[in-house]
Each structure stands twice: as C-alpha cells, then as structure tokens.
Design a protein around this motif. Sequence first.
Motif, short mmCIF file in Angstrom:
data_model
loop_
_atom_site.label_atom_id
_atom_site.label_comp_id
_atom_site.label_asym_id
_atom_site.label_seq_id
_atom_site.Cartn_x
_atom_site.Cartn_y
_atom_site.Cartn_z
N PRO A 178 39.48 28.26 34.74
CA PRO A 178 38.74 29.25 34.36
C PRO A 178 37.85 30.14 35.31
N TYR A 179 36.81 29.01 35.83
CA TYR A 179 36.14 29.64 37.02
C TYR A 179 36.78 30.09 38.17
N PHE A 180 37.82 29.31 38.51
CA PHE A 180 38.72 29.66 39.73
C PHE A 180 39.28 31.18 39.40
N ALA A 181 39.43 31.36 38.36
CA ALA A 181 40.21 32.96 37.88
C ALA A 181 39.32 33.69 37.93
N ARG A 182 37.88 33.47 37.64
CA ARG A 182 37.06 34.79 37.88
C ARG A 182 36.37 34.69 39.28
N LYS A 183 36.45 33.55 40.18
CA LYS A 183 35.90 33.55 41.19
C LYS A 183 36.96 34.11 42.40
N ILE A 184 37.98 33.97 41.97
CA ILE A 184 39.30 34.58 43.09
C ILE A 184 39.68 35.92 42.57
N GLN A 185 39.26 36.63 43.35
CA GLN A 185 39.64 38.23 43.01
C GLN A 185 40.68 38.74 44.33
N SER A 186 40.50 38.17 45.30
CA SER A 186 41.36 38.68 46.41
C SER A 186 41.67 37.66 47.41
N ARG A 238 41.30 37.00 50.29
CA ARG A 238 39.80 37.03 50.95
C ARG A 238 39.07 35.76 50.47
N ASP A 239 39.08 35.80 49.17
CA ASP A 239 38.27 34.61 48.55
C ASP A 239 39.01 33.30 48.80
N LEU A 240 40.09 33.24 49.37
CA LEU A 240 40.80 31.89 49.64
C LEU A 240 40.72 31.27 50.95
N PRO A 241 40.61 30.14 51.33
CA PRO A 241 40.95 29.28 50.31
C PRO A 241 39.52 28.78 49.67
N LEU A 242 39.79 28.45 48.16
CA LEU A 242 38.44 27.99 47.47
C LEU A 242 38.51 26.70 47.38
N LYS A 243 37.54 25.80 47.88
CA LYS A 243 37.47 24.46 47.98
C LYS A 243 36.33 23.93 47.24
N ASN A 285 46.04 32.23 35.06
CA ASN A 285 46.17 33.77 35.60
C ASN A 285 45.20 33.72 36.86
N ILE A 286 45.46 32.78 37.78
CA ILE A 286 44.64 32.80 39.18
C ILE A 286 45.60 33.72 40.00
N THR A 287 45.39 34.80 40.36
CA THR A 287 46.04 35.56 41.22
C THR A 287 45.53 36.19 42.19
N VAL A 288 46.19 36.73 43.47
CA VAL A 288 45.55 37.50 44.19
C VAL A 288 46.67 38.77 44.68
N GLU A 289 46.16 39.85 45.19
CA GLU A 289 47.15 40.58 45.76
C GLU A 289 47.64 40.07 47.07
N ASP A 290 49.04 40.05 47.16
CA ASP A 290 49.90 39.58 48.45
C ASP A 290 49.59 40.35 49.65
N PRO A 291 48.69 39.81 50.56
CA PRO A 291 48.59 40.48 51.63
C PRO A 291 49.63 41.15 52.44
#
Length: 560
Positions: free
Chosen positions: A160-168, A170-175, A285-291
């Motif tokens: 759930p934290y990943f879902a809030r933290k990853i909005q774009s 550009r937030d990836l990778p989250l490790k 529901n951890i999603t980002v816009e496909d660049p």
Amino acid sequence: MADAADGKLKDLSISQTKKSKKDGAPKTAAKKPQQQKKKIEGAALIGIDVAKEDDLGEWYQQVITKGQMISYYDVAGCYILEPPSYAIWENIKSWFDAKIKTLKVRNAYFPIFISADNLEREKEHVEGFAAEVAWVTKGGKSDLEKPVAVRPTSETAMYPYFARKIQSHRDLPLKLNQWNNVVRWEFKHPMPFIRSREFLWQEGHTAHLTKEAASEEALQILEWYAGVYQDLLAVPVIQGTKTENEKFPGADYTTTIEGFIPATGRGIQAATSHCLGQHFSKMFNITVEDPNSKEAGKSEHIHVWQNSWGLTTRSIGVMILTHGDRRGLVIPPRVAEIQVVVIPVGVTAKMTPEAKEDLYKKVQSISDDLKSVGVRVETDYREGYSPGWKFNDWELKGIPLRIEFGPKDAEKGQVTTSRRDIDNKDEARGETKVDDLKEAIPKLLEQIQSDMFSRAKKAYDEHRVQLTNWDDFVPTLNGKNVVLVPHCEGDKCEDEVKAKSARTALGDGVAEDKQAPAMGAKSLCIPFEQPDGGVKEGTKCINPTCNTPAKSWILFGRSY
C-alpha cells in the motif's frame, strides 16, 4: 516472502520422533545400550557427549547450547541468540548490506503489525502462511475491534505504501530492504535457527518499470545469496529455479539456492529471490504512466514489475550442521566473532611473578600485533584452568585458530598454532615465527576458510547423484543423497514422485534405511547448470507412470 524458512513451512525437525520440552528445548531420547558405548571417549563435562553420527538431534542441541550460540526461552519455539551467533549474523549483514547498496537499495522499517484487511487482500499469497499467522486480539484487557496480524512477511504491509509512493515512472525503481524479525506461529517441532516461531531476516522489496530490469535484479541478488553461503559460511549451494509446486505463492517464478546436510542426506532451502511479476501491483494498484505511450501521443498506464527476496538466520543453522564435529562448533574465520584465541602455556606454580608477567606481556604483544592487521583476537588469562581445559573450551566454541605461547616458545621466537577445522590434532598443529605473525596468521585464516569450503563442496558433490532409472530413486535417497533426475515439470507428476518415495508407500519388500526420514522426496530446484546442456530428446520423465518426455533435470531430495 518465502525464503530459507520456506513459504509452505514443511517439517524441519532433525528427529521425527522427538517431542519438545515446554521451553522449546528438545528432549534427550533414551539411549540404547549400544548407543551408550558410542559416547565420545574422554568427553569433558563441558564437551559434547554424543557423536554427531549417532544422534544428530541431541548433538545439535548440545553444540548450540554448550557452544553458547543460543539459550532457551520460556516461549516455545523462540530462542535467545547469544553474542557469538548474533556476531555471525552481523557479519553477514555487513557484507550483504554493502552489496545491495551498490544497487541503490535503501533500508527502511515497516511496523510489525499488519491489518487483517491488508493481509487477506491477497488470498493466494496468504494461503501459504495462513496456518502460521499469529494474531493480536487484545489490547490490554479490551478486545480489539479488528485483530491485527504479526507479520509473517511484509508484502501486504509494504505495498500500500508502494502504491502511494509511486506516482510516475520517474519514481522507479523503488528499492527498499528491511532488516527485521518475523513470526510464523507453527506447531511442528522447533529447531533453533532452522525452524523457530520468530526469526531474523532481511526482506528486500523492489518495483521496476520493466520485466527485464526486475529479472536482472533477482538474479544478482541470488548470486549474492550464494556468496553469503559459499564465501562467508563456507557452505556450497546449488542455484536454480523452483518448480510451480514449490514457488512462492503469488510469484511469477522463484529462484533459489539449495544447500545439503551430509549428516542426514537432506536438502535445505537456503535463500530465495522471487520475481513477483505484476501480480501484487495489480492487487494493490501500483501503476505508472507508460513513458513509451506518452511519446506516441497516447496516455496508458501500466502496472509495475516487482521482486521480493530474503535471507534468514537459518543460514547459521546450516553452517553449524555442515561443519560441526564431535568436539563442537567449527566456525569459518570470515564470520567468526573471535578468529584467534591466544593462550599462555607453561605457567607453573614454580614460575616467578616476574617471569609470569613477562610471558603475559609477550602474549599481549602477539594479540596487539594481530589486532593491528584486522584479526579478531581473544586472549585467555583465566586462572584456575589448565591449558587442556581451555583448549577444549575454545574448540567447543568453534574458534578457527588457537595460538599457544609459553616460555619454550619465547626462547625459540615462535608460537604453536592449532587449526579447529582439522580433526587430527597432530595434523592441525603448526609453528610460526613471532616476527611473521602479521602476515602468516591472516593467510592461515584464509586457508582455513578455503579448506572448509572445499571439504563441504566435496561432500555435496559426492552425494548429488544423477540417475534416470526409477528403481534407483529411493535406494539412492536412502544412501543419504539427493538425486538429479529427468522430469516433465508437471505439478501432479511431482506430487506422485513425492508420494511414491515416502516410507508409507514403499511396503515391506523395499530395503530401506530405518533411520531415513519418513517423508518422500520433493523437488528442490531446477538447477541453472543443466547436465550436458539439458535433457536429450527422447528422455522420459523419471516417474514410471508418467510416460511423458522430460523437460529438464530437476534436483529432488528429502528436505528440511
């Protein structure tokens, strides 16, 4: 996250017949007359009084308690890690933590409590742990409105934290990685380090934009896990992929390192690295816009690709079972809290105080010289104990190298060394000039490390048998081996192999070692290194009732 503790948590006890004491310590089984005769001759009161090959369960209990690795606790299945064992964990942590930080993995901490809603959100995942989840139902004297779980693993706490933290993208990778504890309230026989209700581990959780990036990381982590065992603990492992039956619940696939315990002939899962795919990202529901879609003038969202990976204090138990001997622990130098103990010898009642002080000053100088080159040293000046008693005490604790220094050694300008890893005491002894210690002792410690790994690898290699005939399958297992066999990779077929190789399925007409575990053989892994480049065309599955072409060589064995 499944790891060395095994997501499905199979029976890990050494002795199938032993019960547990109320405090979690296994009872000592009554010895038969012939077993009494096999007790180690001349064993001191502080020493191990049962041979490893005669009663592994009792031997293990004595080694970890008398060797001061653990103390028992008043909650069954929970143990106190004493400083010598915790120091091993700290050395593992330091090595591995430095490695993962090169991948820009950052350490964090998430609460030990997980809400029921989050834990039950991913049912396939929870099924692997449901029977072992510990629930908190009261706060003080009041019932909680909703019970909270004590984490068995942290996917559902962190995502759930990943879902809030990853909005774009550009937030990836989250490790992120945690060094923490987990609780699995199982009811099978406890075994310190190998199976306990609470254990320490690290659990890494990462999110990536692409499948390729996730896969690359998972394999790199597995390589470092192999390094923990082989480079630090001197324990050989096989790298591979878990079958569909044995993979982590909710993962696309699980990579694993598999160890081997020669004393029982059983495999043991050492650590795992999971490619979770998009399963959890869809659930949370951890999603980002496909660049790429944005560049094409579209606006599409994609689910991220995730990994999880873990290594536990089970690694210490595997090390003990692999290297320990009739005298106690044998600890590899790279992880030992104390690498060298220096013991003054030749101190008699006739020695003058001045001579004794002079000897002790020289002992301290030896210790200081070794510390100056990074060797972890202890000096033993204890009064009232003979040198022989001290030798046995430090051997029991597994200290890699002993240095003896007395008046005669001082006259010759040398020390006497004794290696813990060599069983023959005459062969273990050597002499080194005092002036050469700074260079010679670190080299000797590295030689001990290398030799320990070579011996363990030789044992694993000799007990990993390749075969294609089903009639040889169970007899080979009973010879304390694991087997590499052609298999169709079918999950139902795998279940049949396990059922057919169980003791209850064999009948009276099959010659079997009665000391062998009753369980059947399960798949340990599909090794990355396949014999002859893989199974040849036309090779049939090992299961005689399958009659299907084999897809790969799979390592099967009775397992912890």
